[in-house]
Design a protein around this motif. Structure first.
Motif, PDB file in Angstrom:
ATOM      1  N   ASN A 362       0.818  -1.214   0.000  1.00  0.00           N
ATOM      2  CA  ASN A 362       0.000   0.000   0.000  1.00  0.00           C
ATOM      3  C   ASN A 362       0.851   1.262   0.000  1.00  0.00           C
ATOM      4  OD1 ASN A 362      -2.232  -1.670   0.097  1.00  0.00           O
ATOM      5  ND2 ASN A 362      -2.581  -1.402   2.291  1.00  0.00           N
ATOM      6  N   ILE A 363       1.907   1.274   0.813  1.00  0.00           N
ATOM      7  CA  ILE A 363       2.752   2.470   0.912  1.00  0.00           C
ATOM      8  C   ILE A 363       3.488   2.721  -0.402  1.00  0.00           C
ATOM      9  CG2 ILE A 363       4.813   3.437   2.029  1.00  0.00           C
ATOM     10  CD1 ILE A 363       3.815   1.915   4.604  1.00  0.00           C
ATOM     11  N   LEU A 364       4.152   1.705  -0.923  1.00  0.00           N
ATOM     12  CA  LEU A 364       4.909   1.887  -2.157  1.00  0.00           C
ATOM     13  C   LEU A 364       3.981   2.129  -3.352  1.00  0.00           C
ATOM     14  CD1 LEU A 364       7.728  -0.803  -1.767  1.00  0.00           C
ATOM     15  CD2 LEU A 364       7.784   1.627  -1.190  1.00  0.00           C
ATOM     16  N   GLY A 365       2.775   1.601  -3.275  1.00  0.00           N
ATOM     17  CA  GLY A 365       1.823   1.786  -4.365  1.00  0.00           C
ATOM     18  C   GLY A 365       1.362   3.217  -4.531  1.00  0.00           C
ATOM     19  N   GLN A 366       1.558   4.050  -3.506  1.00  0.00           N
ATOM     20  CA  GLN A 366       1.171   5.463  -3.588  1.00  0.00           C
ATOM     21  C   GLN A 366       2.224   6.321  -4.276  1.00  0.00           C
ATOM     22  OE1 GLN A 366      -0.645   7.182   0.071  1.00  0.00           O
ATOM     23  NE2 GLN A 366      -0.214   5.208   0.976  1.00  0.00           N
ATOM     24  N   ILE A 367       3.390   5.758  -4.548  1.00  0.00           N
ATOM     25  CA  ILE A 367       4.512   6.530  -5.068  1.00  0.00           C
ATOM     26  C   ILE A 367       4.657   6.232  -6.555  1.00  0.00           C
ATOM     27  CG2 ILE A 367       6.962   7.049  -4.794  1.00  0.00           C
ATOM     28  CD1 ILE A 367       6.739   5.734  -1.984  1.00  0.00           C
ATOM     29  N   GLY A 368       4.369   7.215  -7.388  1.00  0.00           N
ATOM     30  CA  GLY A 368       4.344   6.982  -8.825  1.00  0.00           C
ATOM     31  C   GLY A 368       5.573   6.275  -9.353  1.00  0.00           C
TER      32      GLY A 368
END
Length: 459
Positions: A362-368
């Protein structure tokens, strides 16, 4: 144009354009998890702090420094998590959350200690903890705050920020009247960015927990003791303005905050800078436990060497190394009482532990620019036989990069001390990995690790 520490490029540049604020803002959700705060706390605090800084007439580099000091004020927060859990005998995330809601009086701390310490522990464990705090609490708290603030400042420097950002983070927990920690500095000797960050933190903590009236009351209550009275007066004036609280509650506040980033040109977050960001947050992750020092970086190195043996090209290896370095970012959302438990986890604890993999995704998925690695990093506990977590993927859907991280992670974990056992030899670890080939461990990746170890890992 502000260019002293970052490269700024125009929108015709061919490199994938991402605001630094968006990347670090996404990582700030991991810091919120560690502190037990509601999602978006760092972003809301940054918005409040930026409003104050702009009202003070700050511009350019000075405004940018406050912006990032407040957004990243909790960079060092993971470094005292295990100590908090040990000292107060409980869930560090809950303890930290409740601690921030204390009033400013010494007796408020006393009441908190009397009720929070060992609340769910056996009577003898609770009594021992209370005795330790009575005898050594002051020195321990000062040491913990020093570690937190110094580590946060160091990581800010690693992220290429100015000494002003580092000093603001270092002074986050200092109080206007000199009663703060760890340095006990007072008044205007406290860095202005630190004064703004503490006010913004108090405002959002109470706003999120109890509403705007409670936030205003707490700012007034701490004016002249914890907080700079001039900043408090300015905050009260700003918060009276139409739309202040409504904007703070908007779903698109993050996007509005990115637009407020001073000198709003895109900052070049190039390959080298992404490496630095990954390594910096690897340090945040590993500080969560005294048993994981260097684990994230080592897993990144081992994964990279395995990928090299498998013939992976340089660009793909570089992305893999970042994913491997950040594979445990979700553990920032797991209580240290679970991470440091010396015995077997019960069903509820195990479920919480398993949740870290989904947090990572979830965290890394927010970073384009890092979204492609989100599933790669979050799948490091999946198994070829489908018995892993969090999704129960099997050999048909687990990619090569995830298989590599799995092998590297298991090997490094086995050859390091853990709360429940001592470090194993490399030979013993490889024997265990051999037994998992075909079920949890990919044969090619295992063979590549063998070849890497024969040549020797880099120091």
């Amino acid at each position: 144009m502000y260019q002293s520490r970052f490269s700024v490029f125009d929108q015709n540049d061919s490199f994938d354009k991402s605001r630094l604020s968006e990347i670090l803002g996404a990582f700030s959700y991991a810091l919120d998890l560690t502190e037990g705060q509601t999602a978006g706390h760092s972003i809301r605090a940054c918005w409040i702090g930026t409003q104050i800084a702009m009202a003070l007439g700050m511009k350019g580099e000075a405004l940018r420094d406050v912006y990032y000091a407040v957004l990243l004020k909790d960079l060092g927060c993971s470094s005292n998590a295990a100590r908090v859990s040990e000292l107060f005998v409980g869930d560090d995330r809950k303890l930290k959350r409740d601690f921030k809601l204390l009033g400013p009086r010494p007796e408020d701390l006393g009441e908190y200690i009397a009720t929070a310490v060992g609340a769910d522990a056996e009577a003898d464990v609770r009594e021992q903890a209370l005795g330790n705090i009575a005898e050594n609490g002051g020195a321990i708290l000062t040491e913990m705050m020093a570690t937190r603030c110094e580590r946060g400042a160091d990581i800010a420097r690693q992220l290429r920020f100015s000494e002003d950002v580092a000093q603001a983070i270092l002074h986050l927990d200092e109080h206007w009247d000199g009663s703060g920690l760890p340095l006990g500095v007072a008044g205007t000797d406290i860095h202005l960015g630190g004064r703004i960050a503490l006010l913004a933190q108090v405002a959002d903590v109470f706003y999120s927990a109890r509403g705007k009236d409670a936030a205003l009351a707490e700012i007034r209550n701490r004016s002249g003791s914890w907080l700079d009275p001039q900043l408090c007066a300015l905050f009260e004036k700003l918060s009276d303005a139409s739309g202040f609280w409504e904007e703070l509650a908007l779903d698109d506040l993050p996007e509005q905050l990115w637009a407020l980033e001073p000198a709003a040109q895109y900052i070049t977050v190039d390959e080298n800078y992404l490496d630095d960001i990954s390594l910096a947050f690897g340090r945040v992750i590993d500080a969560k436990s005294p048993f994981t020092a260097g684990h994230s970086e080592r897993v990144g190195v081992i994964a990279d060497k395995i990928a090299e043996k498998l013939g992976m090209d340089d660009r793909r290896r570089r992305a893999l190394r970042r994913a491997a370095t950040l594979h445990d970012v979700g553990k920032l959302g797991v209580s240290s009482a679970i991470l440091e438990k010396p015995g077997k986890l019960d069903a509820e604890e195990w479920q919480a532990m398993q949740g870290h993999a989904q947090h990572t995704t979830n965290i890394l998925g927010q970073i384009g620019v890092m979204s492609d690695m989100a599933m790669i990093a979050g799948s490091h506990h999946e198994r070829l036989d489908g018995k892993g977590y969090p999704l129960g993927l099997d050999e048909r859907s687990i990619g090569l990069e995830s298989r590599i991280i799995t092998v590297a992670d298991i090997y490094d974990a086995l050859t390091a001390d853990r709360p429940y056992r001592s470090a194993m030899s490399s030979e013993k670890a490889m024997e265990i990995l051999q037994g998992e080939v075909g079920s949890a461990v990919d044969q090619r990746c295992f063979a590549a690790l063998q070849a890497v170890l024969e040549q020797g890992l880099p120091e």
